[in-house]
Design a protein around this motif. Structure first.
Motif, PDB file in Angstrom:
ATOM      1  N   ILE A 147       0.860  -1.188   0.000  1.00 56.72           N
ATOM      2  CA  ILE A 147       0.000   0.000   0.000  1.00 56.72           C
ATOM      3  C   ILE A 147       0.891   1.231   0.000  1.00 56.72           C
ATOM      4  O   ILE A 147       1.659   1.459   0.929  1.00 56.72           O
ATOM      5  CB  ILE A 147      -0.942   0.011   1.219  1.00 56.72           C
ATOM      6  N   LYS A 148       0.774   2.030  -1.065  1.00 52.24           N
ATOM      7  CA  LYS A 148       1.594   3.224  -1.191  1.00 52.24           C
ATOM      8  C   LYS A 148       0.897   4.453  -0.614  1.00 52.24           C
ATOM      9  O   LYS A 148       1.550   5.344  -0.078  1.00 52.24           O
ATOM     10  CB  LYS A 148       1.947   3.437  -2.665  1.00 52.24           C
ATOM     11  N   ASN A 149      -0.417   4.510  -0.748  1.00 54.53           N
ATOM     12  CA  ASN A 149      -1.180   5.642  -0.243  1.00 54.53           C
ATOM     13  C   ASN A 149      -2.657   5.283  -0.300  1.00 54.53           C
ATOM     14  O   ASN A 149      -3.041   4.232  -0.796  1.00 54.53           O
ATOM     15  CB  ASN A 149      -0.889   6.906  -1.059  1.00 54.53           C
ATOM     16  N   GLY A 150      -3.504   6.184   0.196  1.00 52.31           N
ATOM     17  CA  GLY A 150      -4.939   5.962   0.129  1.00 52.31           C
ATOM     18  C   GLY A 150      -5.621   6.227   1.456  1.00 52.31           C
ATOM     19  O   GLY A 150      -4.964   6.399   2.495  1.00 52.31           O
ATOM     20  N   ASN A 151      -6.931   6.288   1.392  1.00 51.35           N
ATOM     21  CA  ASN A 151      -7.760   6.451   2.592  1.00 51.35           C
ATOM     22  C   ASN A 151      -8.624   5.200   2.750  1.00 51.35           C
ATOM     23  O   ASN A 151      -9.348   4.831   1.818  1.00 51.35           O
ATOM     24  CB  ASN A 151      -8.644   7.694   2.457  1.00 51.35           C
ATOM     25  N   PHE A 152      -8.552   4.600   3.929  1.00 52.65           N
ATOM     26  CA  PHE A 152      -9.195   3.306   4.140  1.00 52.65           C
ATOM     27  C   PHE A 152     -10.091   3.343   5.380  1.00 52.65           C
ATOM     28  O   PHE A 152      -9.635   3.697   6.473  1.00 52.65           O
ATOM     29  CB  PHE A 152      -8.137   2.209   4.319  1.00 52.65           C
ATOM     30  N   GLU A 153     -11.330   2.976   5.175  1.00 48.01           N
ATOM     31  CA  GLU A 153     -12.266   2.772   6.282  1.00 48.01           C
ATOM     32  C   GLU A 153     -12.718   1.323   6.195  1.00 48.01           C
ATOM     33  O   GLU A 153     -13.458   0.945   5.291  1.00 48.01           O
ATOM     34  CB  GLU A 153     -13.453   3.717   6.162  1.00 48.01           C
ATOM     35  N   GLY A 168       2.355   4.617   3.232  1.00 43.81           N
ATOM     36  CA  GLY A 168       1.583   5.773   3.656  1.00 43.81           C
ATOM     37  C   GLY A 168       0.103   5.495   3.548  1.00 43.81           C
ATOM     38  O   GLY A 168      -0.330   4.407   3.168  1.00 43.81           O
ATOM     39  N   GLY A 169      -0.708   6.515   3.904  1.00 38.66           N
ATOM     40  CA  GLY A 169      -2.157   6.367   3.853  1.00 38.66           C
ATOM     41  C   GLY A 169      -2.791   6.628   5.198  1.00 38.66           C
ATOM     42  O   GLY A 169      -2.110   6.787   6.217  1.00 38.66           O
ATOM     43  N   THR A 170      -4.112   6.685   5.187  1.00 38.25           N
ATOM     44  CA  THR A 170      -4.892   6.856   6.420  1.00 38.25           C
ATOM     45  C   THR A 170      -5.769   5.627   6.589  1.00 38.25           C
ATOM     46  O   THR A 170      -6.527   5.266   5.685  1.00 38.25           O
ATOM     47  CB  THR A 170      -5.763   8.127   6.341  1.00 38.25           C
ATOM     48  N   PHE A 171      -5.676   5.009   7.770  1.00 39.01           N
ATOM     49  CA  PHE A 171      -6.340   3.737   8.012  1.00 39.01           C
ATOM     50  C   PHE A 171      -7.207   3.820   9.265  1.00 39.01           C
ATOM     51  O   PHE A 171      -6.695   4.036  10.371  1.00 39.01           O
ATOM     52  CB  PHE A 171      -5.307   2.621   8.192  1.00 39.01           C
TER      53      PHE A 171
END
Length: 319
Positions: free
Chosen positions: A199-205, A230-233
């Motif tokens: 996972i390089k980036n992204g927003n995850f819910e 990176g990213g938001t998890f």
């Protein structure tokens, strides 16, 4: 006369040595190049030149079977249907406000492809839903998005996945996520790459009753790993029974996290590796009914901000 004979023998011996050295160099160079090529191809080629591929725009009104390589821009609604991919070439599917429900199986089923890219168009919202029972499908097919080959997810839109059968997104090889927004409700596991999850980036819910992010290959010591750059998890796991795994991030081999923001609320371990975990960056807020961070062999933390609010053990390692 004797000297000339010796000189001749010496020249022949020198020639043989040079010949053997050349053959050995060619052999090992060829092997190295082949291995390098195999290693590159074992991961998804993120440098595909899509400009050479034909673009097809399709508004869905019935199930679609893709057998020709190329780019497919999809829009529309399928109330009971699916997308199937079966080709030896590269496929890029661009979702543009797509709604797909398959009451009897996966929403997207990749039977064969060299590489499969699923991208969400900017500002689009896309919904994929599977059925509780997969009829007419092999037992191995167990996800809303199921790919037997490498799978890339990316885009500037939103992908909502509702898994009613088992898993949400599965690649039997490598699962790579470049960016995008993902809202996933998984009956069991949410994101699963057998060989790796990158996972390089992204927003995850993510809400799952199994493991949220998972890699499972235990046959090859170089596979079964997770890398997060990176990213938001925002991850929440629950469990249908005490015997089922419901971890946040789980790998058979190693886990490497170098960045990202993580809010993990898990029934089982928040971060778990059967081997080694390395954390070199990121912000972590962890609530776990078991261990916060658990490595069976080695745990290395050399940077990042980690706040473990609830756990049985904050972090744990064998060594």
């Amino acid at each position: 006369m004797i000297c000339k004979k010796n000189e001749k023998k010496l020249l022949i011996l020198l020639f043989v040595i040079i010949l053997i050295s050349g053959l050995l160099y060619y052999f090992y160079t060829s092997v190295d190049m082949k291995n390098s090529s195999n290693n590159t191809n074992s991961k998804t080629d993120s440098n595909i030149d899509w400009s050479i591929y034909e673009t097809n725009e399709i508004e869905l009104d019935s199930s679609l079977v893709i057998t020709k390589e190329g780019i497919y821009v999809l829009s529309g609604t399928l109330e009971n249907g699916s997308i199937e991919v079966n080709t030896k070439g590269n496929i890029k599917i661009i979702l543009d406000n797509v709604n797909i429900t398959n009451k009897n199986g996966p929403a997207i089923n990749v039977k064969n492809a060299k590489n499969i890219v699923i991208s969400t168009k900017e500002d689009s919202v896309n919904n994929l839903t599977d059925g509780e029972v997969f009829s007419r499908y092999d037992d191995s097919i167990n996800a809303t998005i199921y790919s037997k080959d490498n799978l890339i997810l990316e885009g500037d839109g939103t992908l909502i996945v509702n898994s009613n059968n088992k898993n949400a997104i599965v690649s039997c090889n490598n699962l790579i996520i470049n960016d995008g927004t993902y809202k996933i409700n998984a009956s069991i596991d949410a994101l699963k790459g057998k060989d790796s999850v990158i996972i390089k980036n992204g927003n995850f819910e993510i809400n799952s009753t199994g493991d949220a992010i998972k890699s499972t290959n235990d046959k090859d010591e170089e596979k079964g790993y997770i890398e997060i750059l990176g990213g938001t998890f925002n991850i929440t796991t629950s469990s249908k029974s005490d015997d089922e795994s419901a971890k946040g991030i789980k790998a058979i081999n190693y886990i490497v996290i170098s960045g990202g923001t993580f809010n993990l609320d898990t029934i089982d371990d928040a971060i778990h590796s059967n081997n080694k975990i390395t954390i070199s960056g990121g912000i972590f807020e962890i609530k776990s009914n078991d261990d916060g961070i658990h490595a069976d062999n080695e745990l290395l933390i050399d940077n990042g901000t980690i706040n473990i609010v609830r756990s049985y053990e904050g972090w744990k390692q064998k060594k």
